[in-house]
Design a protein around this motif. Structure first.
Motif, short mmCIF file in Angstrom:
data_model
loop_
_atom_site.label_atom_id
_atom_site.label_comp_id
_atom_site.label_asym_id
_atom_site.label_seq_id
_atom_site.Cartn_x
_atom_site.Cartn_y
_atom_site.Cartn_z
N UNK A 58 0.82 -1.22 0.00
CA UNK A 58 0.00 0.00 0.00
C UNK A 58 0.85 1.26 0.00
N UNK A 59 2.14 1.12 0.12
CA UNK A 59 3.07 2.24 -0.12
C UNK A 59 3.51 2.21 -1.57
N UNK A 60 3.85 1.02 -2.05
CA UNK A 60 4.41 0.89 -3.40
C UNK A 60 3.38 1.16 -4.49
N UNK A 61 2.16 0.71 -4.29
CA UNK A 61 1.13 0.86 -5.31
C UNK A 61 0.38 2.17 -5.11
N UNK A 62 0.77 3.17 -5.86
CA UNK A 62 0.14 4.49 -5.76
C UNK A 62 -0.40 4.93 -7.11
N UNK A 63 -0.67 3.97 -7.98
CA UNK A 63 -1.15 4.28 -9.32
C UNK A 63 -2.53 4.95 -9.27
N UNK A 150 3.83 -11.58 -0.87
CA UNK A 150 3.92 -12.03 -2.26
C UNK A 150 3.69 -10.92 -3.28
N UNK A 151 3.18 -9.77 -2.86
CA UNK A 151 2.91 -8.68 -3.80
C UNK A 151 3.94 -7.57 -3.63
N UNK A 152 5.21 -7.97 -3.53
CA UNK A 152 6.27 -7.01 -3.24
C UNK A 152 7.17 -6.72 -4.43
N UNK A 153 7.42 -7.74 -5.25
CA UNK A 153 8.38 -7.59 -6.34
C UNK A 153 7.68 -7.69 -7.68
N UNK A 154 7.65 -6.58 -8.45
CA UNK A 154 6.91 -6.58 -9.72
C UNK A 154 7.49 -7.54 -10.74
N UNK A 155 6.62 -8.06 -11.57
CA UNK A 155 7.02 -8.99 -12.62
C UNK A 155 6.78 -8.33 -13.98
N UNK A 172 2.92 -1.03 -12.83
CA UNK A 172 1.85 -0.37 -12.07
C UNK A 172 2.26 -0.08 -10.63
N UNK A 173 3.11 -0.94 -10.03
CA UNK A 173 3.52 -0.73 -8.64
C UNK A 173 4.73 0.20 -8.50
N UNK A 174 5.21 0.70 -9.61
CA UNK A 174 6.32 1.67 -9.59
C UNK A 174 5.92 2.86 -10.47
N UNK A 175 4.76 3.39 -10.21
CA UNK A 175 4.17 4.43 -11.06
C UNK A 175 5.04 5.69 -11.07
N UNK A 176 5.27 6.20 -12.26
CA UNK A 176 6.05 7.43 -12.43
C UNK A 176 5.10 8.62 -12.46
N UNK A 177 4.95 9.26 -11.32
CA UNK A 177 4.01 10.38 -11.22
C UNK A 177 4.53 11.65 -11.89
N UNK A 348 0.73 -3.94 -16.18
CA UNK A 348 -0.09 -4.41 -15.06
C UNK A 348 0.01 -5.92 -15.02
N UNK A 349 1.23 -6.41 -14.92
CA UNK A 349 1.52 -7.84 -15.10
C UNK A 349 1.81 -8.58 -13.80
#
Length: 513
Positions: A58-63, A150-155, A172-177, A348-349
């Motif tokens: 919930x910190x990483x996913x800010x899309x 398990x939802x920590x490292x993007x694929x 999606x979990x490393x959104x470039x704002x 969004x993979x």
């Protein structure tokens, strides 16, 4: 001022700090572990976080559009009710703020070590302890709690031409704002839970939206609304009303479990509602056909949205019913051969769920890595402990995921198990414990037998719940109540207890001297 004297060869090296428990991660699992440890009187612990703040996923996913698909009053700790939830289904900023508040309310700040990514966890047999190496230094610990999640490292798929793509690329979990999507030609790869929130959020903003869909998802309406001021006041003034609300939400989801795990045919009515939702949101018959799954609802994660279908049906959106095959400059080539010019690609993979990266950094008895132990598929005893890795406890471990309810319920069950294990070890004077081979094998044989009749196995789809061998190592094939009963307390008959070694006792005495 005189210069500080330099260290000489005779000066002793600084001692590695020792703690009772090292917790990896500061999401719901890690913070929950911290609270439960303190409540059990265990205050000698650290929470190691690779980022600069708490929050985990919930910190990483800010899309744009990021929100939870579990009702707010159920997606929170039972010991930390929040009467101030603004909506039935809360958005990411509110959930992250809740976790920050939990951190402060329960006094976890002194235990946190930020920018401390764990690079290695190694079991030291002579001392009966773990050596924890991080980017911020090293610790030794009697026990380790892996709450990396398990939802920590993007694929991101390794596609031909991806490195040479001339536009912008991010997960999606490393959104470039800082990247402005306004008027851009944007591709979204994937149509899972994150994409279903991103697509409606950015569709009105972008010039052209191209959605690459390998497999359509079933989507149900999202019954979301603002929570009134009167409701908030009532829950704050009379806390039992908040508990009642949580209890009703819990009971409704427990009633759904049987259809997912024992009688998938009972989901036919729900599937009819989902078909009606497609017809309501999409008028074009050809597009409706592309968006209608050919598998039973529930086999893949069910999505909740009122805006997903209208966004896909918008004039500036194109749905490509194929995966992305390669990139050529600024051109994206789908597996059906179609080509699409874009300025940016959003993946969004999903995440490394069945091959958790932390497994490559954990080394147990005789130096065997957890990745090697799990090469044929992840498994643990009661989703919490693994043979060959004494005193390593998982929060959100193998086969503890849910397909229809709140993961916080499962997390709290595993925390009960963790605390009972640690207090039991103290009571019997043990140093460490690990599952017996028989107990771990029996647990997983029974678990996979139950899995055979679930909708995730019989529904006719391939999902991220399955590993490379087609084995479901992610979900729990039962109710949250049954898992709570299974983890209520530790059964020493399922474990080998490792007594404290003389070396470990000596080390402990030296630390206290």
């Amino acid at each position: 001022m005189a210069a500080s004297p330099k260290r000489t060869q005779k000066d002793p090296a600084p001692a590695t700090p020792h703690v009772r428990v090292a917790v990896v991660g500061s999401g719901f699992g890690g913070l929950g572990a911290g609270v439960r440890l303190r409540r059990a009187g265990i205050t000698d612990f650290v929470i190691l976080e690779r980022a600069a703040s708490v929050g985990g996923t919930w910190r990483d996913n800010s899309y744009p559009g990021c929100a939870c698909d579990v009702p707010s009053h159920l997606y929170s700790f039972s010991f930390a009710p929040n009467p101030e939830w603004p909506r039935s289904f809360s958005f990411q900023p509110d959930i992250r703020a809740y976790l920050e508040k939990v951190t402060d309310t329960f006094g976890l700040r002194p235990h946190l070590r930020f920018n401390a990514e764990v690079t290695e966890l190694r079991w030291e047999q002579e001392q009966n302890r773990w050596r924890v190496t991080t980017t911020a230094g090293s610790w030794t610990a009697d026990a380790v709690v892996s709450a990396a999640g398990p939802l920590a490292d993007p694929q991101i798929p390794d596609l031909p031409g991806l490195k040479d793509f001339t536009g912008k690329v991010f997960h999606s979990s490393r959104w470039d704002h800082d990247f402005d999507l306004t008027g851009k030609r944007v591709a979204v790869v994937g149509t899972g839970a994150s994409a279903a929130q991103i697509i409606p959020a950015i569709q009105p903003q972008v010039g052209k939206l191209t959605v690459f869909q390998r497999t359509p998802a079933w989507v149900l309406p999202r019954n979301d609304r603002e929570i009134s001021g009167a409701e908030k006041w009532l829950h704050a003034a009379l806390p039992p009303t908040g508990k009642l609300r949580r209890g009703v939400l819990f009971a409704l989801r427990e009633l759904q479990v049987d259809a997912f795990v024992r009688r998938p045919g009972a989901l036919k009515l729900v599937q009819q509602l989902a078909v009606h939702n497609i017809h309501k949101g999409v008028q074009d018959p050809a597009l409706r056909a592309r968006l209608t799954p050919d598998y039973r609802i529930g086999c893949k994660r069910i999505l909740l949205s009122n805006t997903y279908y209208p966004a896909l049906a918008a004039p500036n959106t194109e749905v490509v019913a194929a995966g992305l095959r390669e990139l050529r400059g600024s051109t994206l080539v789908a597996s059906d051969g179609s080509e699409h010019e874009v300025d940016a690609v959003v993946f969004g993979t999903g995440f490394h769920v069945t091959d958790m990266p932390i497994a490559q950094r954990v080394f147990g008895v005789d130096g065997v890595s957890l990745a090697e132990e799990w090469k044929d598929g992840m498994e643990a005893l009661r989703g919490s402990t693994v043979r060959g890795f004494p005193n390593l406890f998982f929060v959100v471990g193998p086969n503890t995921g849910l397909g229809n309810s709140s993961m916080i319920l499962m997390i709290e069950s595993q925390l009960n198990y963790l605390i009972d294990a640690l207090t039991t070890l103290d009571a019997i004077g043990g140093g460490a414990l690990q599952p017996t081979a028989r107990a771990q094998r029996q647990w997983n044989l029974e678990l996979q037998h139950k899995m055979d009749r679930t909708v995730w196995s019989t529904g006719g789809c391939t999902s991220w719940y399955l590993d490379g061998n087609g084995k479901n190592t992610v979900l729990w094939p039962g109710s949250t109540s049954s898992f709570r009963r299974a983890t209520r307390r530790i059964d020493l008959a399922e474990y080998e207890v490792i007594r404290r070694s003389p070396a470990a006792v000596t080390t402990a005495q030296e630390a206290l001297a």
